[in-house]
Design a protein around this motif. Structure first.
Motif, PDB file in Angstrom:
ATOM      1  N   SER A 222      -7.948   7.019  -2.528  1.00  0.00           N
ATOM      2  CA  SER A 222      -7.580   6.827  -1.118  1.00  0.00           C
ATOM      3  C   SER A 222      -8.790   6.320  -0.341  1.00  0.00           C
ATOM      4  O   SER A 222      -9.929   6.482  -0.774  1.00  0.00           O
ATOM      5  CB  SER A 222      -7.098   8.146  -0.513  1.00  0.00           C
ATOM      6  OG  SER A 222      -8.125   9.111  -0.573  1.00  0.00           O
TER       7      SER A 222
ATOM      8  N   TYR B 236     -10.227   3.818  -2.675  1.00  0.00           N
ATOM      9  CA  TYR B 236      -9.126   2.953  -3.103  1.00  0.00           C
ATOM     10  C   TYR B 236      -9.551   1.488  -3.015  1.00  0.00           C
ATOM     11  O   TYR B 236      -9.269   0.695  -3.905  1.00  0.00           O
ATOM     12  CB  TYR B 236      -7.907   3.221  -2.234  1.00  0.00           C
ATOM     13  CG  TYR B 236      -6.790   2.232  -2.456  1.00  0.00           C
ATOM     14  CD1 TYR B 236      -6.009   2.304  -3.605  1.00  0.00           C
ATOM     15  CD2 TYR B 236      -6.543   1.231  -1.525  1.00  0.00           C
ATOM     16  CE1 TYR B 236      -4.986   1.396  -3.796  1.00  0.00           C
ATOM     17  CE2 TYR B 236      -5.532   0.332  -1.722  1.00  0.00           C
ATOM     18  CZ  TYR B 236      -4.743   0.414  -2.866  1.00  0.00           C
ATOM     19  OH  TYR B 236      -3.740  -0.495  -3.055  1.00  0.00           O
TER      20      TYR B 236
ATOM     21  N   SER C 266       2.049   1.818  -3.405  1.00  0.00           N
ATOM     22  CA  SER C 266       0.964   2.378  -4.222  1.00  0.00           C
ATOM     23  C   SER C 266       0.790   3.861  -3.977  1.00  0.00           C
ATOM     24  O   SER C 266       0.520   4.654  -4.899  1.00  0.00           O
ATOM     25  CB  SER C 266      -0.337   1.639  -3.928  1.00  0.00           C
ATOM     26  OG  SER C 266      -0.241   0.285  -4.293  1.00  0.00           O
ATOM     27  N   GLU C 267       0.946   4.307  -2.766  1.00  0.00           N
ATOM     28  CA  GLU C 267       0.816   5.723  -2.432  1.00  0.00           C
ATOM     29  C   GLU C 267       1.905   6.549  -3.136  1.00  0.00           C
ATOM     30  O   GLU C 267       1.669   7.662  -3.593  1.00  0.00           O
ATOM     31  CB  GLU C 267       0.885   5.914  -0.912  1.00  0.00           C
ATOM     32  CG  GLU C 267      -0.375   5.508  -0.175  1.00  0.00           C
ATOM     33  CD  GLU C 267      -1.553   6.357  -0.567  1.00  0.00           C
ATOM     34  OE1 GLU C 267      -1.377   7.570  -0.845  1.00  0.00           O
ATOM     35  OE2 GLU C 267      -2.666   5.794  -0.649  1.00  0.00           O
ATOM     36  N   LYS C 268       3.105   5.987  -3.182  1.00  0.00           N
ATOM     37  CA  LYS C 268       4.186   6.688  -3.879  1.00  0.00           C
ATOM     38  C   LYS C 268       3.845   6.884  -5.345  1.00  0.00           C
ATOM     39  O   LYS C 268       4.094   7.958  -5.938  1.00  0.00           O
ATOM     40  CB  LYS C 268       5.490   5.908  -3.752  1.00  0.00           C
ATOM     41  CG  LYS C 268       6.059   5.884  -2.336  1.00  0.00           C
ATOM     42  CD  LYS C 268       7.353   5.097  -2.291  1.00  0.00           C
ATOM     43  CE  LYS C 268       7.922   5.043  -0.883  1.00  0.00           C
ATOM     44  NZ  LYS C 268       9.182   4.243  -0.834  1.00  0.00           N
TER      45      LYS C 268
ATOM     46  N   ASP D  88      -2.449  -2.826  -7.522  1.00  0.00           N
ATOM     47  CA  ASP D  88      -3.303  -2.743  -6.324  1.00  0.00           C
ATOM     48  C   ASP D  88      -4.113  -4.028  -6.198  1.00  0.00           C
ATOM     49  O   ASP D  88      -4.960  -4.320  -7.038  1.00  0.00           O
ATOM     50  CB  ASP D  88      -4.242  -1.549  -6.478  1.00  0.00           C
ATOM     51  CG  ASP D  88      -4.974  -1.280  -5.170  1.00  0.00           C
ATOM     52  OD1 ASP D  88      -4.945  -2.188  -4.296  1.00  0.00           O
ATOM     53  OD2 ASP D  88      -5.562  -0.209  -5.055  1.00  0.00           O
TER      54      ASP D  88
ATOM     55  N   GLU E  86      -6.725  10.599  -7.665  1.00  0.00           N
ATOM     56  CA  GLU E  86      -6.414  10.483  -6.242  1.00  0.00           C
ATOM     57  C   GLU E  86      -7.312   9.405  -5.636  1.00  0.00           C
ATOM     58  O   GLU E  86      -8.493   9.616  -5.410  1.00  0.00           O
ATOM     59  CB  GLU E  86      -6.642  11.827  -5.549  1.00  0.00           C
ATOM     60  CG  GLU E  86      -5.688  12.916  -6.009  1.00  0.00           C
ATOM     61  CD  GLU E  86      -5.968  14.230  -5.296  1.00  0.00           C
ATOM     62  OE1 GLU E  86      -6.902  14.243  -4.455  1.00  0.00           O
ATOM     63  OE2 GLU E  86      -5.270  15.205  -5.567  1.00  0.00           O
TER      64      GLU E  86
ATOM     65  N   ARG F 158       0.895   7.062  -6.634  1.00  0.00           N
ATOM     66  CA  ARG F 158      -0.171   8.048  -6.743  1.00  0.00           C
ATOM     67  C   ARG F 158       0.381   9.480  -6.658  1.00  0.00           C
ATOM     68  O   ARG F 158      -0.057  10.375  -7.365  1.00  0.00           O
ATOM     69  CB  ARG F 158      -1.208   7.813  -5.649  1.00  0.00           C
ATOM     70  CG  ARG F 158      -2.012   6.533  -5.834  1.00  0.00           C
ATOM     71  CD  ARG F 158      -3.158   6.494  -4.858  1.00  0.00           C
ATOM     72  NE  ARG F 158      -3.889   5.240  -4.988  1.00  0.00           N
ATOM     73  CZ  ARG F 158      -3.657   4.161  -4.237  1.00  0.00           C
ATOM     74  NH1 ARG F 158      -2.716   4.210  -3.307  1.00  0.00           N
ATOM     75  NH2 ARG F 158      -4.342   3.075  -4.443  1.00  0.00           N
ATOM     76  N   LYS F 159       1.321   9.655  -5.717  1.00  0.00           N
ATOM     77  CA  LYS F 159       1.920  10.979  -5.590  1.00  0.00           C
ATOM     78  C   LYS F 159       2.651  11.373  -6.862  1.00  0.00           C
ATOM     79  O   LYS F 159       2.628  12.530  -7.300  1.00  0.00           O
ATOM     80  CB  LYS F 159       2.876  11.012  -4.407  1.00  0.00           C
ATOM     81  CG  LYS F 159       2.175  10.939  -3.059  1.00  0.00           C
ATOM     82  CD  LYS F 159       3.173  10.978  -1.913  1.00  0.00           C
ATOM     83  CE  LYS F 159       2.466  10.899  -0.563  1.00  0.00           C
ATOM     84  NZ  LYS F 159       3.448  10.931   0.545  1.00  0.00           N
TER      85      LYS F 159
ATOM     86  N   ARG G 222       0.827  -1.205   0.000  1.00  0.00           N
ATOM     87  CA  ARG G 222       0.000   0.000   0.000  1.00  0.00           C
ATOM     88  C   ARG G 222       0.863   1.259   0.000  1.00  0.00           C
ATOM     89  O   ARG G 222       0.541   2.261  -0.649  1.00  0.00           O
ATOM     90  CB  ARG G 222      -0.905  -0.018   1.232  1.00  0.00           C
ATOM     91  CG  ARG G 222      -1.963   1.072   1.219  1.00  0.00           C
ATOM     92  CD  ARG G 222      -2.993   0.808   2.266  1.00  0.00           C
ATOM     93  NE  ARG G 222      -4.090   1.729   2.192  1.00  0.00           N
ATOM     94  CZ  ARG G 222      -5.202   1.631   2.884  1.00  0.00           C
ATOM     95  NH1 ARG G 222      -5.360   0.611   3.708  1.00  0.00           N
ATOM     96  NH2 ARG G 222      -6.161   2.532   2.754  1.00  0.00           N
ATOM     97  N   SER G 223       1.991   1.168   0.727  1.00  0.00           N
ATOM     98  CA  SER G 223       2.906   2.318   0.747  1.00  0.00           C
ATOM     99  C   SER G 223       3.480   2.584  -0.638  1.00  0.00           C
ATOM    100  O   SER G 223       3.590   3.733  -1.072  1.00  0.00           O
ATOM    101  CB  SER G 223       4.032   2.059   1.756  1.00  0.00           C
ATOM    102  OG  SER G 223       4.967   3.103   1.739  1.00  0.00           O
TER     103      SER G 223
END
Length: 502
Positions: A436, A440, A414-416, A487, A434, A418-419, A411-412
């Motif tokens: 979340s 998400y 995936s967040e990178k 994901d 976005e 997205r950013k 998940r971390s």
């Protein structure tokens, strides 16, 4: 000296053999010899219950102790004295027989009273004879009496220990005793009567007042002597004994079966394999089960012979005995309940329980653990079940929590991504990517339904319906597609490809 002189003048006391009683012969209705008549109410074992009576000698005006053996009409067959000598058996008229008077305690005589005096014609070792006499003089402890019988005589007694009230006059108009017999139809009941004859006779005679009771085995009959009223009562009691016979026999059989079973069980315990283990007092109910069902099921499943829970002490003890070591170990596996506390971090609780308790339900289904709770205050999971089930549940929890760290790592990443996507997005359109929270988790649900047109490069963007004009032709959709496929929670149904959208 005067007392000695008076004693010497008492009547000559005749021995028992000289008792003057008319013989009972066939002319008077005798239906057999005295010996044969006695057999009529005597059991084959020789035991008989006879009444203690007294027979009167009219000439001597005295009463001899005797036992009533049989009754025929107006004649009584008696056994004189205290023995069983056939020579002392004879038939007498019914009006010469009376029931032995009961003791009256202290007796105080007065001058001119008629009394009965106890004497011992055959010696003091023989039964006494009671002679009728009249009190003449009383001086202190000395009592002068005169015998009223044919022999006459007088005696001075030192006290009144040998005296009792006179009851010479019988006052009856018909025989007091009769003989009756009745058959016992049920052979089992009669056999039980025979086995318990002594006890039965004693009980019936004591309660009804009959004077004789016996069993005739050849004809399966019960024979009784006594008054008609007493015999009616005795019949009721015998019938009651018979009706309870079946219950007694059933109980006797049950007792024998139980004794045999107990012997077998003791042998199994002495020769079998024994295993003991302690349990928590709070878990006794799980070990025993409702109505002992858990123990019964464990015995049946494992094949052990004996399971006992001893509740004394702080740690109750379970004892298992079986034919083999394998059987007692199998019973232990079914009954050894334990409690375990597994520590967890607060952030792990949600992951462990699962949405709607789905993970906990799966844990219970697969490990068969009995109870499963979360103590949020102490941050621990409480497990209750057999030792095998609890150990399996601990492994389940440990393995399930391992995936939490891996999931968080994914998940971390995936967040990178997205950013990074936000950094290269154009204006407000970048906010469309976005993803979340719940969005998400639900991303891709229903995406790709229908037919749409892709961008200028033919890439699929977020699987919408129809044409998507928000993605410019010079955008690179590759990173987004990679992020979506990476994901694990995304489950869209869209079909991607160059040229046409899913």
């Amino acid at each position: 000296a005067a007392a000695s002189s008076q004693r010497a003048r008492q009547p000559p006391l005749l021995p028992l053999a000289s008792l003057k009683l008319a013989p009972f012969d066939g002319k008077n209705g005798n239906r057999g010899s005295s010996r044969e008549s006695a057999v009529l109410i005597t059991s084959q074992s020789g035991r008989r219950t006879m009444a203690l009576i007294e027979v009167q000698d009219e000439e001597q005006r005295c009463f001899f102790e005797a036992k009533l053996i049989d009754v025929q009409g107006e004649q009584y067959f008696v056994q004189l004295g205290g023995g069983e000598d056939a020579a002392q058996q004879r038939w007498v008229r019914w009006d010469l027989v009376r029931e032995a008077p009961r003791a009256t305690g202290d007796f105080s005589a007065a001058p001119e009273d008629l009394v009965e005096v106890k004497c011992f014609p055959d010696g003091e070792s023989a039964p006494p004879t009671w002679f009728e006499a009249q009190v003449k003089v009383i001086k202190g402890e000395f009592i002068k009496i005169v015998f009223t019988g044919a022999a006459g005589g007088e005696e001075v007694l030192d006290g009144n220990e040998r005296l009792r009230p006179c009851s010479t006059k019988l006052g009856r108009t018909k025989p007091a005793y009769v003989r009756q017999s009745f058959p016992v139809a049920d052979p089992q009941v009669f056999d039980w009567f025979v086995q318990s004859e002594a006890r039965l006779a004693q009980d019936v005679c004591a309660k009804s007042g009959i004077v004789a009771f016996s069993l005739e085995r050849r004809s399966s009959q019960v024979k009784m002597l006594g008054t008609e009223k007493a015999i009616d009562t005795a019949k009721m009691l015998v019938d009651l004994h018979g009706r309870h016979m079946n219950d007694m026999q059933r109980m006797h059989t049950e007792r024998e079966v139980l004794a045999s079973k107990l012997k077998v069980e003791k042998e199994k315990i002495e020769t079998g394999q024994t295993l003991e283990f302690s349990i928590e007092r709070e878990l006794i109910g799980l070990v025993v089960g409702k109505g002992g069902r858990a123990i019964a099921d464990a015995k049946k499943t494992s094949g052990v012979d004996y399971i006992k829970v001893t509740q004394a002490g702080s740690q109750p003890l379970v004892t298992v005995v079986g034919p083999t070591q394998e059987s007692v170990e199998a019973a232990r596996e079914l009954l050894e309940f334990v409690t375990e506390h597994v520590p967890v971090l607060p952030e792990q609780v949600g992951w462990l329980i699962g949405r709607g308790g789905r993970n906990f339900k799966d844990l219970q289904d697969k490990t068969k653990v009995t109870r499963l709770n979360v103590d949020k205050i102490k941050s621990q999971v409480v497990l209750v079940g057999t030792r095998t089930a609890v150990e399996a549940a601990k492994l389940y929890i440990e393995t399930h929590l391992q995936f939490l760290s891996e999931f968080e790592s994914e998940r971390s990443e995936s967040e990178k991504l997205r950013k990074e996507l936000r950094g290269i997005g154009l204006g407000e359109e970048s906010t469309e990517y976005e993803l979340s929270g719940r969005a998400y988790e639900r991303a891709g649900r229903g995406s790709g339904r229908g037919r749409g047109r892709g961008g200028s490069n033919g890439s699929l963007v977020a699987g919408g319906r129809g044409r998507d004009d928000r993605v410019s032709s010079n955008q690179e959709a590759g990173p987004l597609a990679m992020a979506q496929s990476a994901d694990p929670t995304e489950g869209g149904r869209g079909r991607g490809g160059t040229g046409r959208g899913g």
